[in-house]
Scaffold this motif. Sequence first.
Motif, PDB file in Angstrom:
ATOM      1  N   SER A   2       0.827  -1.205   0.000  1.00 11.16           N
ATOM      2  CA  SER A   2       0.000   0.000   0.000  1.00 11.16           C
ATOM      3  C   SER A   2       0.865   1.262   0.000  1.00 11.16           C
ATOM      4  CB  SER A   2      -0.928  -0.003   1.216  1.00 11.16           C
ATOM      5  OG  SER A   2      -1.738   1.147   1.237  1.00 11.16           O
ATOM      6  N   ALA A   3       1.927   1.250   0.800  1.00 14.75           N
ATOM      7  CA  ALA A   3       2.829   2.406   0.867  1.00 14.75           C
ATOM      8  C   ALA A   3       3.527   2.618  -0.467  1.00 14.75           C
ATOM      9  CB  ALA A   3       3.856   2.193   1.974  1.00 14.75           C
ATOM     10  N   ALA A   4       3.903   1.535  -1.130  1.00 10.47           N
ATOM     11  CA  ALA A   4       4.582   1.644  -2.427  1.00 10.47           C
ATOM     12  C   ALA A   4       3.652   2.235  -3.475  1.00 10.47           C
ATOM     13  CB  ALA A   4       5.066   0.265  -2.866  1.00 10.47           C
ATOM     14  N   ILE A   5       2.380   1.809  -3.446  1.00 17.59           N
ATOM     15  CA  ILE A   5       1.403   2.342  -4.402  1.00 17.59           C
ATOM     16  C   ILE A   5       1.182   3.826  -4.169  1.00 17.59           C
ATOM     17  CG2 ILE A   5      -1.025   2.261  -5.087  1.00 17.59           C
ATOM     18  CD1 ILE A   5      -0.942  -0.767  -4.447  1.00 17.59           C
ATOM     19  N   LYS A   6       1.040   4.212  -2.894  1.00 16.93           N
ATOM     20  CA  LYS A   6       0.822   5.624  -2.569  1.00 16.93           C
ATOM     21  C   LYS A   6       2.023   6.460  -2.980  1.00 16.93           C
ATOM     22  CE  LYS A   6      -2.295   4.705   1.327  1.00 16.93           C
ATOM     23  NZ  LYS A   6      -3.492   5.082   0.562  1.00 16.93           N
ATOM     24  N   ARG A   7       3.214   5.916  -2.770  1.00 16.72           N
ATOM     25  CA  ARG A   7       4.430   6.625  -3.162  1.00 16.72           C
ATOM     26  C   ARG A   7       4.492   6.801  -4.669  1.00 16.72           C
ATOM     27  NH1 ARG A   7       8.131  10.426  -2.076  1.00 16.72           N
ATOM     28  NH2 ARG A   7      10.220   9.894  -2.852  1.00 16.72           N
ATOM     29  N   TYR A   8       4.155   5.754  -5.385  1.00 18.67           N
ATOM     30  CA  TYR A   8       4.158   5.785  -6.853  1.00 18.67           C
ATOM     31  C   TYR A   8       3.201   6.845  -7.382  1.00 18.67           C
ATOM     32  CZ  TYR A   8       3.339   4.153 -11.653  1.00 18.67           C
ATOM     33  OH  TYR A   8       3.201   4.077 -13.016  1.00 18.67           O
ATOM     34  N   VAL A   9       1.957   6.835  -6.833  1.00 18.86           N
ATOM     35  CA  VAL A   9       0.961   7.810  -7.271  1.00 18.86           C
ATOM     36  C   VAL A   9       1.341   9.215  -6.818  1.00 18.86           C
ATOM     37  CG1 VAL A   9      -1.469   8.498  -7.077  1.00 18.86           C
ATOM     38  CG2 VAL A   9      -0.863   6.079  -7.307  1.00 18.86           C
ATOM     39  N   LEU A  11       4.166  10.545  -6.585  1.00 17.79           N
ATOM     40  CA  LEU A  11       5.211  11.109  -7.443  1.00 17.79           C
ATOM     41  C   LEU A  11       4.663  11.556  -8.797  1.00 17.79           C
ATOM     42  CD1 LEU A  11       8.145   8.633  -6.686  1.00 17.79           C
ATOM     43  CD2 LEU A  11       7.942  11.033  -5.967  1.00 17.79           C
ATOM     44  N   GLY A  12       3.355  11.444  -8.957  1.00 17.96           N
ATOM     45  CA  GLY A  12       2.730  11.915 -10.190  1.00 17.96           C
ATOM     46  C   GLY A  12       2.626  10.872 -11.281  1.00 17.96           C
ATOM     47  N   ASN A  13       2.893   9.609 -10.955  1.00 16.54           N
ATOM     48  CA  ASN A  13       2.816   8.556 -11.962  1.00 16.54           C
ATOM     49  C   ASN A  13       1.368   8.116 -12.171  1.00 16.54           C
ATOM     50  OD1 ASN A  13       5.729   8.137 -12.404  1.00 16.54           O
ATOM     51  ND2 ASN A  13       5.707   7.506 -10.250  1.00 16.54           N
ATOM     52  N   ALA A  14       1.039   7.775 -13.393  1.00 17.87           N
ATOM     53  CA  ALA A  14      -0.332   7.372 -13.721  1.00 17.87           C
ATOM     54  C   ALA A  14      -0.544   5.890 -13.460  1.00 17.87           C
ATOM     55  CB  ALA A  14      -0.617   7.675 -15.187  1.00 17.87           C
ATOM     56  N   LEU A  15      -1.760   5.559 -13.074  1.00 15.88           N
ATOM     57  CA  LEU A  15      -2.126   4.147 -12.921  1.00 15.88           C
ATOM     58  C   LEU A  15      -2.568   3.621 -14.288  1.00 15.88           C
ATOM     59  CD1 LEU A  15      -4.016   4.159  -9.503  1.00 15.88           C
ATOM     60  CD2 LEU A  15      -1.791   3.164 -10.007  1.00 15.88           C
ATOM     61  N   ASN A  16      -1.569   3.455 -15.168  1.00 18.18           N
ATOM     62  CA  ASN A  16      -1.854   2.960 -16.510  1.00 18.18           C
ATOM     63  C   ASN A  16      -1.865   1.433 -16.519  1.00 18.18           C
ATOM     64  OD1 ASN A  16       0.860   2.304 -16.307  1.00 18.18           O
ATOM     65  ND2 ASN A  16       1.528   4.092 -17.491  1.00 18.18           N
ATOM     66  N   ALA A  17      -1.938   0.853 -17.713  1.00 18.18           N
ATOM     67  CA  ALA A  17      -2.023  -0.603 -17.824  1.00 18.18           C
ATOM     68  C   ALA A  17      -0.808  -1.287 -17.220  1.00 18.18           C
ATOM     69  CB  ALA A  17      -2.185  -0.990 -19.289  1.00 18.18           C
ATOM     70  N   THR A  18       0.386  -0.717 -17.428  1.00 20.60           N
ATOM     71  CA  THR A  18       1.608  -1.310 -16.875  1.00 20.60           C
ATOM     72  C   THR A  18       1.560  -1.329 -15.356  1.00 20.60           C
ATOM     73  OG1 THR A  18       2.901  -0.534 -18.778  1.00 20.60           O
ATOM     74  CG2 THR A  18       4.120  -1.138 -16.789  1.00 20.60           C
ATOM     75  N   ALA A  19       1.128  -0.205 -14.768  1.00 20.51           N
ATOM     76  CA  ALA A  19       1.041  -0.121 -13.309  1.00 20.51           C
ATOM     77  C   ALA A  19      -0.022  -1.063 -12.766  1.00 20.51           C
ATOM     78  CB  ALA A  19       0.742   1.316 -12.890  1.00 20.51           C
ATOM     79  N   ALA A  33     -10.406   5.012  -2.920  1.00 16.57           N
ATOM     80  CA  ALA A  33     -11.338   5.578  -3.892  1.00 16.57           C
ATOM     81  C   ALA A  33     -10.679   6.616  -4.788  1.00 16.57           C
ATOM     82  CB  ALA A  33     -12.537   6.190  -3.157  1.00 16.57           C
ATOM     83  N   THR A  34      -9.817   7.453  -4.212  1.00 15.33           N
ATOM     84  CA  THR A  34      -9.144   8.493  -4.997  1.00 15.33           C
ATOM     85  C   THR A  34      -8.240   7.871  -6.054  1.00 15.33           C
ATOM     86  OG1 THR A  34      -9.178   9.998  -3.106  1.00 15.33           O
ATOM     87  CG2 THR A  34      -7.620  10.503  -4.870  1.00 15.33           C
ATOM     88  N   GLU A  35      -7.502   6.845  -5.668  1.00 18.54           N
ATOM     89  CA  GLU A  35      -6.609   6.170  -6.614  1.00 18.54           C
ATOM     90  C   GLU A  35      -7.397   5.434  -7.696  1.00 18.54           C
ATOM     91  OE1 GLU A  35      -3.178   5.458  -3.193  1.00 18.54           O
ATOM     92  OE2 GLU A  35      -4.646   3.897  -3.658  1.00 18.54           O
ATOM     93  N   LEU A  36      -8.508   4.832  -7.307  1.00 18.40           N
ATOM     94  CA  LEU A  36      -9.341   4.133  -8.284  1.00 18.40           C
ATOM     95  C   LEU A  36      -9.925   5.108  -9.307  1.00 18.40           C
ATOM     96  CD1 LEU A  36     -11.239   1.744  -5.854  1.00 18.40           C
ATOM     97  CD2 LEU A  36      -9.641   1.029  -7.634  1.00 18.40           C
TER      98      LEU A  36
END
Length: 213
Positions: A2-9, A11-19, A33-36
């Motif tokens: 969960s912490a890694a996902i929050k860190r990734y997002v 930093l401005g990275n998009a939750l694209n297909a690769t992510a 909900a915000t990330e979804l």
Amino acid sequence: ASAAIKRYVGLGNALNATALNAIGTRYVCLLNATELEAIDPPSLKLASLDPSACSQETKNILYEKAKKAFSDQHHLPAYYELILPYLEGAPAADLKALSKGNVNMNVSTFVTLRRESLMSLTPSEVQGLLGLNLPDLARWQYRAPVREWIQVQKQSELDKLHIGLTGGTQEGYINIVTPRFPAPSSAPLGTVAMAFHLLPALLLSFLMMSILS
């Protein structure tokens, strides 16, 4: 995770297909909900996710994303298979539309549908959804949520399915499902006791008045 996902997002990275494929089914339920909501719908075309173990809110959001992602194939036979992993978040209106498409839904999928959506379906709509798999519904008629669905249907409509479902509402009657733990009366106990004490006398008086009149 969960912490890694929050860190990734963060930093401005998009939750694209690769992510999303990196997150996968194992961690998709960790998305808030915000990330979804930040997921770009077309990304779901290239991602393989199964939100069945997630919260209902997560299922609802992902369903709407998937619906947009595959909207260009809505009228094709393949649409059902594409949207299938996300159907547990489908609203009633979308299930009613699917019932007209000969999708032959498995009963194992039917019983995992969003509860309020399932409960709003009519017997004919359920027949349209299940298609060739309709006879399998009889094996679930004494188990939730099928049992609860049966209890709010007219028995005459259930009979039209010809699979032996019983327990529906008879004509002229209403099935009332009482709560498992009834709430205590809001009236004071003394008042309730007095009402029960006076009830026979009141009934007798009413009967005498009826005879004398």
